[in-house]
Scaffold this motif. Structure first.
Motif, mmCIF file in Angstrom:
data_model
loop_
_atom_site.group_PDB
_atom_site.id
_atom_site.type_symbol
_atom_site.label_atom_id
_atom_site.label_comp_id
_atom_site.label_asym_id
_atom_site.label_seq_id
_atom_site.Cartn_x
_atom_site.Cartn_y
_atom_site.Cartn_z
ATOM 1 N N ILE A 59 0.846 -1.189 0.000
ATOM 2 C CA ILE A 59 0.000 0.000 0.000
ATOM 3 C C ILE A 59 0.885 1.243 0.000
ATOM 4 O O ILE A 59 1.472 1.616 1.011
ATOM 5 C CB ILE A 59 -0.946 0.007 1.211
ATOM 6 N N TRP A 60 0.963 1.889 -1.148
ATOM 7 C CA TRP A 60 1.807 3.066 -1.283
ATOM 8 C C TRP A 60 1.126 4.331 -0.770
ATOM 9 O O TRP A 60 1.779 5.253 -0.278
ATOM 10 C CB TRP A 60 2.196 3.269 -2.745
ATOM 11 N N GLY A 61 -0.186 4.387 -0.902
ATOM 12 C CA GLY A 61 -0.895 5.582 -0.482
ATOM 13 C C GLY A 61 -2.305 5.262 -0.028
ATOM 14 O O GLY A 61 -2.899 4.258 -0.428
ATOM 15 N N ASN A 62 -2.831 6.128 0.820
ATOM 16 C CA ASN A 62 -4.160 5.942 1.401
ATOM 17 C C ASN A 62 -4.787 7.325 1.557
ATOM 18 O O ASN A 62 -4.210 8.195 2.210
ATOM 19 C CB ASN A 62 -4.012 5.242 2.754
ATOM 20 N N VAL A 63 -5.945 7.533 0.951
ATOM 21 C CA VAL A 63 -6.587 8.849 0.955
ATOM 22 C C VAL A 63 -7.987 8.740 1.524
ATOM 23 O O VAL A 63 -8.762 7.860 1.142
ATOM 24 C CB VAL A 63 -6.668 9.438 -0.468
ATOM 25 N N GLY A 64 -8.325 9.627 2.442
ATOM 26 C CA GLY A 64 -9.665 9.644 3.011
ATOM 27 C C GLY A 64 -9.995 11.003 3.589
ATOM 28 O O GLY A 64 -9.102 11.827 3.799
ATOM 29 N N ASP A 65 -11.275 11.223 3.864
ATOM 30 C CA ASP A 65 -11.699 12.506 4.445
ATOM 31 C C ASP A 65 -11.839 12.424 5.957
ATOM 32 O O ASP A 65 -12.080 13.428 6.613
ATOM 33 C CB ASP A 65 -13.048 12.934 3.840
ATOM 34 N N GLN A 66 -11.719 11.212 6.531
ATOM 35 C CA GLN A 66 -11.809 11.010 7.976
ATOM 36 C C GLN A 66 -10.491 10.468 8.506
ATOM 37 O O GLN A 66 -9.826 9.678 7.831
ATOM 38 C CB GLN A 66 -12.927 10.013 8.303
ATOM 39 N N TRP A 67 -10.139 10.881 9.719
ATOM 40 C CA TRP A 67 -8.931 10.325 10.318
ATOM 41 C C TRP A 67 -9.054 8.822 10.508
ATOM 42 O O TRP A 67 -8.069 8.090 10.456
ATOM 43 C CB TRP A 67 -8.639 11.018 11.652
ATOM 44 N N SER A 68 -10.268 8.342 10.722
ATOM 45 C CA SER A 68 -10.466 6.899 10.884
ATOM 46 C C SER A 68 -10.210 6.127 9.595
ATOM 47 O O SER A 68 -10.046 4.907 9.627
ATOM 48 C CB SER A 68 -11.888 6.616 11.385
ATOM 49 N N ASP A 69 -10.151 6.819 8.457
ATOM 50 C CA ASP A 69 -9.751 6.166 7.200
ATOM 51 C C ASP A 69 -8.259 5.867 7.182
ATOM 52 O O ASP A 69 -7.804 4.992 6.435
ATOM 53 C CB ASP A 69 -10.057 7.072 5.997
ATOM 54 N N LEU A 70 -7.521 6.610 7.990
ATOM 55 C CA LEU A 70 -6.059 6.619 7.860
ATOM 56 C C LEU A 70 -5.332 6.075 9.073
ATOM 57 O O LEU A 70 -4.106 5.937 9.040
ATOM 58 C CB LEU A 70 -5.594 8.064 7.605
ATOM 59 N N GLN A 71 -6.051 5.777 10.126
ATOM 60 C CA GLN A 71 -5.422 5.300 11.353
ATOM 61 C C GLN A 71 -5.512 3.778 11.452
ATOM 62 O O GLN A 71 -6.253 3.140 10.726
ATOM 63 C CB GLN A 71 -6.099 5.949 12.565
ATOM 64 N N GLY A 72 -4.740 3.222 12.364
ATOM 65 C CA GLY A 72 -4.768 1.784 12.577
ATOM 66 C C GLY A 72 -3.654 1.057 11.848
ATOM 67 O O GLY A 72 -2.670 1.661 11.408
ATOM 68 N N GLU A 73 -3.820 -0.240 11.684
ATOM 69 C CA GLU A 73 -2.781 -1.078 11.094
ATOM 70 C C GLU A 73 -2.712 -0.934 9.578
ATOM 71 O O GLU A 73 -3.709 -0.656 8.911
ATOM 72 C CB GLU A 73 -3.040 -2.548 11.441
ATOM 73 N N CYS A 74 -1.512 -1.147 9.051
ATOM 74 C CA CYS A 74 -1.281 -1.195 7.597
ATOM 75 C C CYS A 74 -1.861 0.020 6.891
ATOM 76 O O CYS A 74 -2.504 -0.091 5.832
ATOM 77 C CB CYS A 74 -1.879 -2.473 7.005
ATOM 78 N N ALA A 75 -1.642 1.191 7.450
ATOM 79 C CA ALA A 75 -2.242 2.412 6.908
ATOM 80 C C ALA A 75 -1.674 2.792 5.549
ATOM 81 O O ALA A 75 -2.322 3.511 4.780
ATOM 82 C CB ALA A 75 -2.041 3.569 7.894
ATOM 83 N N GLY A 76 -0.484 2.332 5.238
ATOM 84 C CA GLY A 76 0.131 2.651 3.956
ATOM 85 C C GLY A 76 1.412 3.437 4.126
ATOM 86 O O GLY A 76 1.697 3.972 5.202
ATOM 87 N N ASN A 77 2.186 3.492 3.062
ATOM 88 C CA ASN A 77 3.457 4.206 3.102
ATOM 89 C C ASN A 77 3.253 5.689 3.395
ATOM 90 O O ASN A 77 4.014 6.297 4.140
ATOM 91 C CB ASN A 77 4.190 4.031 1.768
ATOM 92 N N ARG A 78 2.187 6.270 2.786
ATOM 93 C CA ARG A 78 1.815 7.657 3.086
ATOM 94 C C ARG A 78 0.299 7.768 3.129
ATOM 95 O O ARG A 78 -0.411 7.102 2.380
ATOM 96 C CB ARG A 78 2.377 8.636 2.038
ATOM 97 N N THR A 79 -0.178 8.614 4.035
ATOM 98 C CA THR A 79 -1.613 8.878 4.131
ATOM 99 C C THR A 79 -1.879 10.342 3.819
ATOM 100 O O THR A 79 -1.042 11.209 4.091
ATOM 101 C CB THR A 79 -2.159 8.538 5.527
ATOM 102 N N PHE A 80 -3.077 10.597 3.265
ATOM 103 C CA PHE A 80 -3.447 11.962 2.893
ATOM 104 C C PHE A 80 -4.882 12.224 3.334
ATOM 105 O O PHE A 80 -5.799 11.511 2.944
ATOM 106 C CB PHE A 80 -3.322 12.166 1.383
ATOM 107 N N LYS A 81 -5.053 13.274 4.138
ATOM 108 C CA LYS A 81 -6.361 13.622 4.688
ATOM 109 C C LYS A 81 -7.000 14.745 3.867
ATOM 110 O O LYS A 81 -6.431 15.820 3.719
ATOM 111 C CB LYS A 81 -6.201 14.075 6.136
ATOM 112 N N LEU A 82 -8.190 14.481 3.319
ATOM 113 C CA LEU A 82 -8.964 15.515 2.651
ATOM 114 C C LEU A 82 -9.827 16.233 3.680
ATOM 115 O O LEU A 82 -10.248 15.648 4.669
ATOM 116 C CB LEU A 82 -9.854 14.905 1.562
#
Length: 256
Positions: free
Chosen positions: A225-248
């Motif tokens: 998982i190279w990237g993870n994009v979501g509008d909620q922090w709960s989209d991006l927290q926890g295990e295996c979140a990805g190499n980079r996360t981006f919050k909308l």
């Protein structure tokens, strides 16, 4: 003598006025905009704290911030913020060298990431009213959520580059699965690897627990998982979140 006294009186009056103005500038009253009647500065600080995840588990937008959130969402600043974030994601994507095994992955949330529920929340006073599960279900079933243009642009970039894009949503698989597929297709989302909705096995779990489990499953299948994009922090927290996360940005609601 009289002239000097008058000059001193004028100087004293000016000093008093300057002191009053200075105190007003440093008080909360300074932040009130008479054209809206709302504490604009407080609401700006509230929205920033929400996006930084310093304010958590909030249920509704403060009533006094209705006009502030409305102006942010429909006045152009929201679109500018999303464009800036997507442009930075785009630059990050260009730095990645994909392997040839087909397991380079990217995760996108669906609601208010790929497609927008702004029209629905406009009827809910931009989040000032409590969440209505039945009302939102009816909205989702209508399939009228428009694509967020910059995210669709990013999605197409990811697919064309060779990433396996997974759309992961908390929407119920049984009741909203087909409507969500059709809504996404009607808005131009073609070529994703898999749309993952919440099945009965994950019913009742928090968004963090549910999405962590899905990502962990994908990593177990061999995906990176190279990237993870979501509008909620709960989209991006926890295990295996990805190499980079981006919050909308999303000041209209909070999902724990």
């Amino acid at each position: 003598m009289i002239i000097r006294r008058m000059q001193r009186i004028r100087e004293a009056v000016v000093l008093i006025l300057l002191t009053i103005c200075s105190k007003a500038a440093n008080s909360k009253a300074h932040w009130w905009r008479p054209e809206t009647g709302e504490a604009w500065g407080y609401c700006l600080s509230w929205r920033l704290a929400v996006e930084a995840n310093n304010i958590r588990a909030w249920r509704t937008v403060p009533t006094e911030c209705l006009r502030h959130v409305e102006t942010y969402m429909i006045g152009g600043q929201y679109e500018r913020d999303v464009t800036l974030i997507v442009d930075n994601i785009w630059n990050y994507v260009d730095t990645i060298t994909l392997s040839n095994d087909g397991f380079d992955a990217w995760i996108l949330d669906v609601d208010d990431t790929c497609i927008s529920n702004l029209f629905y929340y406009r009827g809910k006073r931009y989040g000032c009213e409590p969440f209505d599960p039945l009302g939102f279900k009816a909205w989702a079933l209508s399939g009228e959520s428009p694509a967020i243009p910059d995210v669709l642009r990013l999605f197409n970039k990811l697919v064309e580059t060779g990433f396996k894009v997974f759309l992961v949503t908390g929407r119920d698989e049984q009741t909203l699965g087909q409507a969500t597929i059709e809504n996404l297709e009607n808005q131009g989302y073609f070529g994703y690897q898999r749309l993952i909705l919440r099945s009965g096995a994950y019913k009742g779990l928090s968004a963090i627990t549910y999405k962590s489990a899905i990502r962990k499953q994908l990593v177990g299948e061999g995906y990176r998982i190279w990237g993870n994009v979501g509008d909620q922090w709960s989209d991006l927290q926890g295990e295996c979140a990805g190499n980079r996360t981006f919050k909308l940005p999303n000041p209209m609601y909070f999902i724990p």
